[in-house]
Design an enzyme around this catalytic site. Structure first.
Site, PDB file in Angstrom:
ATOM      1  N   GLU A   1      -4.387  -6.324  15.350  1.00 55.23           N
ATOM      2  CA  GLU A   1      -3.277  -5.085  14.607  1.00 55.23           C
ATOM      3  C   GLU A   1      -5.050  -3.906  14.828  1.00 55.23           C
ATOM      4  O   GLU A   1      -4.793  -2.760  14.549  1.00 55.23           O
ATOM      5  CB  GLU A   1      -2.908  -4.951  12.646  1.00 55.23           C
ATOM      6  CG  GLU A   1      -1.836  -4.102  12.162  1.00 55.23           C
ATOM      7  CD  GLU A   1      -1.180  -4.574  11.185  1.00 55.23           C
ATOM      8  OE1 GLU A   1       0.008  -4.035  11.480  1.00 55.23           O
ATOM      9  OE2 GLU A   1      -1.198  -3.662   9.904  1.00 55.23           O
TER      10      GLU A   1
ATOM     11  N   GLU B   1      10.936  -4.636   4.132  1.00 54.69           N
ATOM     12  CA  GLU B   1      10.550  -6.383   4.055  1.00 54.69           C
ATOM     13  C   GLU B   1      10.392  -6.823   2.242  1.00 54.69           C
ATOM     14  O   GLU B   1      10.912  -7.220   1.271  1.00 54.69           O
ATOM     15  CB  GLU B   1       9.639  -7.142   4.436  1.00 54.69           C
ATOM     16  CG  GLU B   1      10.103  -7.138   6.122  1.00 54.69           C
ATOM     17  CD  GLU B   1       9.661  -6.278   7.157  1.00 54.69           C
ATOM     18  OE1 GLU B   1       8.915  -5.706   6.496  1.00 54.69           O
ATOM     19  OE2 GLU B   1       9.438  -6.613   8.375  1.00 54.69           O
TER      20      GLU B   1
ATOM     21  N   LYS C   1       0.511  -0.949  -0.326  1.00 52.74           N
ATOM     22  CA  LYS C   1      -0.175   0.115   0.077  1.00 52.74           C
ATOM     23  C   LYS C   1       0.780   1.074  -0.155  1.00 52.74           C
ATOM     24  O   LYS C   1       0.901   2.153  -0.736  1.00 52.74           O
ATOM     25  CB  LYS C   1      -0.834  -0.194   1.147  1.00 52.74           C
ATOM     26  CG  LYS C   1      -1.706   1.104   0.833  1.00 52.74           C
ATOM     27  CD  LYS C   1      -3.334   0.830   3.069  1.00 52.74           C
ATOM     28  CE  LYS C   1      -3.489   2.499   2.695  1.00 52.74           C
ATOM     29  NZ  LYS C   1      -4.624   2.627   3.652  1.00 52.74           N
TER      30      LYS C   1
ATOM     31  N   HIS D   1      -3.354 -32.172  18.883  1.00 52.56           N
ATOM     32  CA  HIS D   1      -2.573 -32.633  19.770  1.00 52.56           C
ATOM     33  C   HIS D   1      -1.395 -31.591  19.587  1.00 52.56           C
ATOM     34  O   HIS D   1       0.247 -31.960  20.142  1.00 52.56           O
ATOM     35  CB  HIS D   1      -1.795 -33.779  18.524  1.00 52.56           C
ATOM     36  CG  HIS D   1      -2.991 -34.612  17.901  1.00 52.56           C
ATOM     37  ND1 HIS D   1      -3.027 -36.220  18.466  1.00 52.56           N
ATOM     38  CD2 HIS D   1      -3.420 -34.554  17.162  1.00 52.56           C
ATOM     39  CE1 HIS D   1      -4.273 -36.468  18.163  1.00 52.56           C
ATOM     40  NE2 HIS D   1      -4.498 -35.576  17.064  1.00 52.56           N
TER      41      HIS D   1
ATOM     42  N   GLY E   1      -4.720  -2.166   4.564  1.00 56.06           N
ATOM     43  CA  GLY E   1      -3.966  -3.030   4.284  1.00 56.06           C
ATOM     44  C   GLY E   1      -4.603  -4.422   4.614  1.00 56.06           C
ATOM     45  O   GLY E   1      -4.969  -4.720   3.908  1.00 56.06           O
ATOM     46  N   ARG E   2      -5.813  -4.215   6.417  1.00 56.32           N
ATOM     47  CA  ARG E   2      -5.763  -6.155   6.462  1.00 56.32           C
ATOM     48  C   ARG E   2      -6.642  -5.530   5.697  1.00 56.32           C
ATOM     49  O   ARG E   2      -7.727  -6.999   6.019  1.00 56.32           O
ATOM     50  CB  ARG E   2      -5.535  -5.737   7.545  1.00 56.32           C
ATOM     51  CG  ARG E   2      -6.301  -4.735   8.830  1.00 56.32           C
ATOM     52  CD  ARG E   2      -5.495  -4.828  10.336  1.00 56.32           C
ATOM     53  NE  ARG E   2      -6.354  -3.749  10.972  1.00 56.32           N
ATOM     54  CZ  ARG E   2      -5.629  -2.673  11.065  1.00 56.32           C
ATOM     55  NH1 ARG E   2      -4.428  -2.835   9.919  1.00 56.32           N
ATOM     56  NH2 ARG E   2      -6.168  -1.023  11.535  1.00 56.32           N
TER      57      ARG E   2
ATOM     58  N   LYS F   1       9.801   0.267  13.589  1.00 58.12           N
ATOM     59  CA  LYS F   1      10.129  -0.206  12.470  1.00 58.12           C
ATOM     60  C   LYS F   1      11.619   1.348  12.842  1.00 58.12           C
ATOM     61  O   LYS F   1      12.630   1.248  12.216  1.00 58.12           O
ATOM     62  CB  LYS F   1       9.296   1.015  11.310  1.00 58.12           C
ATOM     63  CG  LYS F   1       8.294  -0.716  11.012  1.00 58.12           C
ATOM     64  CD  LYS F   1       7.565   0.370   9.858  1.00 58.12           C
ATOM     65  CE  LYS F   1       6.235  -0.591   9.827  1.00 58.12           C
ATOM     66  NZ  LYS F   1       5.406  -0.117   8.751  1.00 58.12           N
TER      67      LYS F   1
HETATM   68  O1  F6P Z   1       3.816  -2.687   9.540  1.00 56.45           O
HETATM   69  C1  F6P Z   1       2.509  -3.049   9.483  1.00 56.45           C
HETATM   70  C2  F6P Z   1       1.579  -3.041   8.065  1.00 56.45           C
HETATM   71  O2  F6P Z   1       1.441  -1.471   7.567  1.00 56.45           O
HETATM   72  C3  F6P Z   1       0.057  -3.468   8.279  1.00 56.45           C
HETATM   73  O3  F6P Z   1      -1.031  -2.779   8.451  1.00 56.45           O
HETATM   74  C4  F6P Z   1       0.272  -3.146   7.183  1.00 56.45           C
HETATM   75  O4  F6P Z   1      -0.691  -4.921   5.996  1.00 56.45           O
HETATM   76  C5  F6P Z   1       2.214  -4.113   5.959  1.00 56.45           C
HETATM   77  O5  F6P Z   1       2.264  -3.595   6.663  1.00 56.45           O
HETATM   78  C6  F6P Z   1       2.297  -3.782   4.459  1.00 56.45           C
HETATM   79  O6  F6P Z   1       2.026  -2.296   4.415  1.00 56.45           O
HETATM   80  P1  F6P Z   1       1.965  -2.377   3.399  1.00 56.45           P
HETATM   81  O7  F6P Z   1       1.326  -2.780   2.037  1.00 56.45           O
HETATM   82  O8  F6P Z   1       1.938  -0.737   3.096  1.00 56.45           O
HETATM   83  O9  F6P Z   1       3.735  -2.667   2.130  1.00 56.45           O
END
Ligand code: F6P
Length: 533
Positions: free
Chosen positions: A346, A207, A201, A377, A260-261, A503
């Site tokens: 979240e 990452e 987003k 289990h 995002g979620r 972060k």
């Molecule tokens: O760090 C949390 C977060 O911002 C989530 O809310 C989001 O889904 C995820 O990282 C990924 O964010 P982006 O879609 O901006 O890469």
């Protein structure tokens, strides 16, 4: 008014805390009918929850006092329900039928949504049928989806839930910054026939950008010299300029009113639309839309997301149960607990109200889970006999296979939920051992270990099959449940400031690791010494 409703709920829960769930069916002959319902094709049973009839009434009163219906209207009307960021929250608009009209903060959006859906359809279909090709002209047969959190978990659940067992089109996901994740995803893929979709987003997530760069290098290294690698890189983002600057040949954007979620209904699921086919994606949207309609239309006392949210509030705030487990009894839904962890924790793992005041009660429980029957289990020992009462949600699928194999699955789910409720007394445990030939001394000695307190609550959600429609409905059910909980707790469920501190500290740790002076504590300094110096 809401304070009174909270006080009433807590008083009833305190008074009825030792009431036996199993006995409530006798006290209230309507209990089963009252607490079972069908929503968008899902059958939901909340009758094994802890509430008594008065407990349920108090919970419904709380929903009214917290104005759940008005808040729901505000969400669907595109008001700024994400108060801290001043944004509308309109994931339902992404899955609505074309005739429905939505506005975000007063601006009509549905036409744009439909135009984008058409563009997505054309692209997904073109990739699938081979008219859109890679840098060397070959048709694609694999997608690598790079993203994390909300840009990963939803599409991953959808792909795992619906993918053909022998897919003609492969979809692989890369989320973790550990190169092992990427290496595993790329293993065996032909770079000439692999489409890379970068989903973020913000297009700033560490990452995702690290993985995107590494995969771009892989393409550059493996494709013939001079190949236009950008043709194989697509971006999905709310910041299209950043994706273009990165070198995406094609970018699908979405708006800030998509959290995002809550974004899997948007181009974020392009990989699934390609891998599963457009019709499947449309049925997924239709299933979610059916749940939206149920959420909007059903009265509170027969409203699945509302009742599920109230059951959780009753457990957390009425009875002090601060964890919940989720057990999907279908192997293809094994990623669902991970998806729910982000969705719920979240969204609602917060301790101040929408206006920034401290919340005086517990909010989101710890959510964890595992596919059934594996969980039985592992941690089910604790669910049955541990000191904490952990409410459990059983997701049961009537038909997973065509040979009856699913009976083992749903029989286990039903057995677990019943065992959690009825338990086993010490006396019954002793008698059972005597009947099985134990001597008296051993039967007495072992009976406490074989005693189950019971009276542990659970909810059952039954899907006929895992289809695009039922999966869409299931996910939307939990989205709305999460929203209602936020309303009850007075939380803004749509921001996530709690991820930011980690972060920024990570940036100073990295800079300390490369020799810069940073203000760290002795423990962190010592760990850094141990790791790098
Ligand atoms: O760090 C949390 C977060 O911002 C989530 O809310 C989001 O889904 C995820 O990282 C990924 O964010 P982006 O879609 O901006 O890469």
């Amino acid at each position: 008014m809401a304070d009174n409703a909270w006080a009433q709920l807590q008083a009833v829960a305190e008074r009825d805390k030792d009431a036996l769930i199993a006995e409530q069916f006798t006290f209230d002959p309507q209990r089963l009918e009252r607490l079972t319902l069908t929503a968008a094709g899902l059958y939901i049973d909340l009758s094994k929850q802890s509430w008594t009839q008065q407990g349920l009434a108090a919970a419904l009163e709380l929903a009214r006092a917290r104005k759940v219906e008005a808040c729901r209207e505000a969400l669907f009307a595109g008001q700024a329900v994400n108060t801290t960021e001043g944004r509308a929250v309109l994931h339902p608009a992404l899955r609505a039928s074309p005739q429905k009209q939505f506005s975000a903060l007063g601006e009509p959006i549905s036409e744009g949504v439909m135009a984008q859906r058409e563009a997505l359809k054309a692209f997904a279909t073109g990739v699938r049928n081979g008219t859109i090709t890679g840098a060397t002209g070959k048709p694609f047969n694999a997608v690598v989806h790079i993203g994390i959190g909300g840009s990963d978990l939803g599409p991953r659940v959808v792909w795992e839930g619906l993918r053909p067992r022998q897919p003609e089109f492969l979809v692989r996901f890369v989320a973790n910054i550990d190169p092992a994740d990427r290496q595993e995803a790329l293993a065996g893929l032909d770079p000439e026939t692999t489409l890379v979709i970068i989903v973020s987003k913000t297009f700033t997530t560490l990452e995702t950008l690290a993985n995107a760069e590494a995969v771009r290098e892989w393409l550059a290294r493996e494709l013939p010299a001079g190949a236009d690698i950008a043709r194989q890189i697509v971006g999905v983002t709310a910041r299209p300029q950043k994706a273009e600057a990165f070198g995406c040949s094609r970018t699908f954007s979405f708006c800030d009113w998509v959290g995002g979620r809550f974004s899997l209904w948007s181009p974020v699921s392009l990989s699934c639309a390609i891998g599963l086919g457009w019709e499947v994606f449309e049925q997924l949207l239709a299933g979610a839309e059916a749940m939206d309609e149920h959420f909007v239309e059903a009265p509170l006392e027969k409203n699945a997301p509302v009742l599920m949210a109230l059951a959780q509030i009753y457990n957390v705030d009425g009875l002090g149960r601060t964890a919940r487990s989720v057990a999907p009894y279908a192997y293809v839904l094994r990623r669902f607990p991970a998806y729910l962890q982000q969705l719920e924790m979240e969204s609602n793992g917060k301790r101040v109200t929408r206006t920034g005041q401290p919340i005086e009660r517990m909010t989101c429980p710890v959510v964890f889970g595992e596919v059934g029957s594996n969980g039985q289990h592992a941690f089910f020992q604790q669910l049955h006999q541990g000191p904490h009462v952990v409410p459990t949600e059983f997701i049961i699928v009537r038909q997973t296979h065509d040979d009856g194999a699913e009976q083992q699955l749903w029989a286990n789910a039903l057995a677990q939920s019943r065992a959690l409720m009825v338990g086993q007394s010490e006396e019954a445990a002793r008698d059972e051992m005597l009947a099985a030939g134990y001597n008296e001394a051993d039967a007495v000695r072992l009976a406490p270990h074989k005693t189950f307190p019971g009276n542990r609550p659970s909810t059952a959600i039954v899907l006929d099959r895992v289809t695009p429609h039922t999966l869409g409905a299931l996910i939307a059910l939990f989205e709305h449940k999460t929203f209602v909980e936020g309303v009850l707790w007075d939380i803004n469920s749509f921001d996530q400031w709690g991820v930011e501190l980690g972060k920024s500290v990570a940036r100073s740790v990295m800079s300390a690791a490369s020799g810069q002076k940073e203000d760290l504590d002795p423990s962190t300094e010592a760990l850094l010494d141990h790791l790098v110096r």
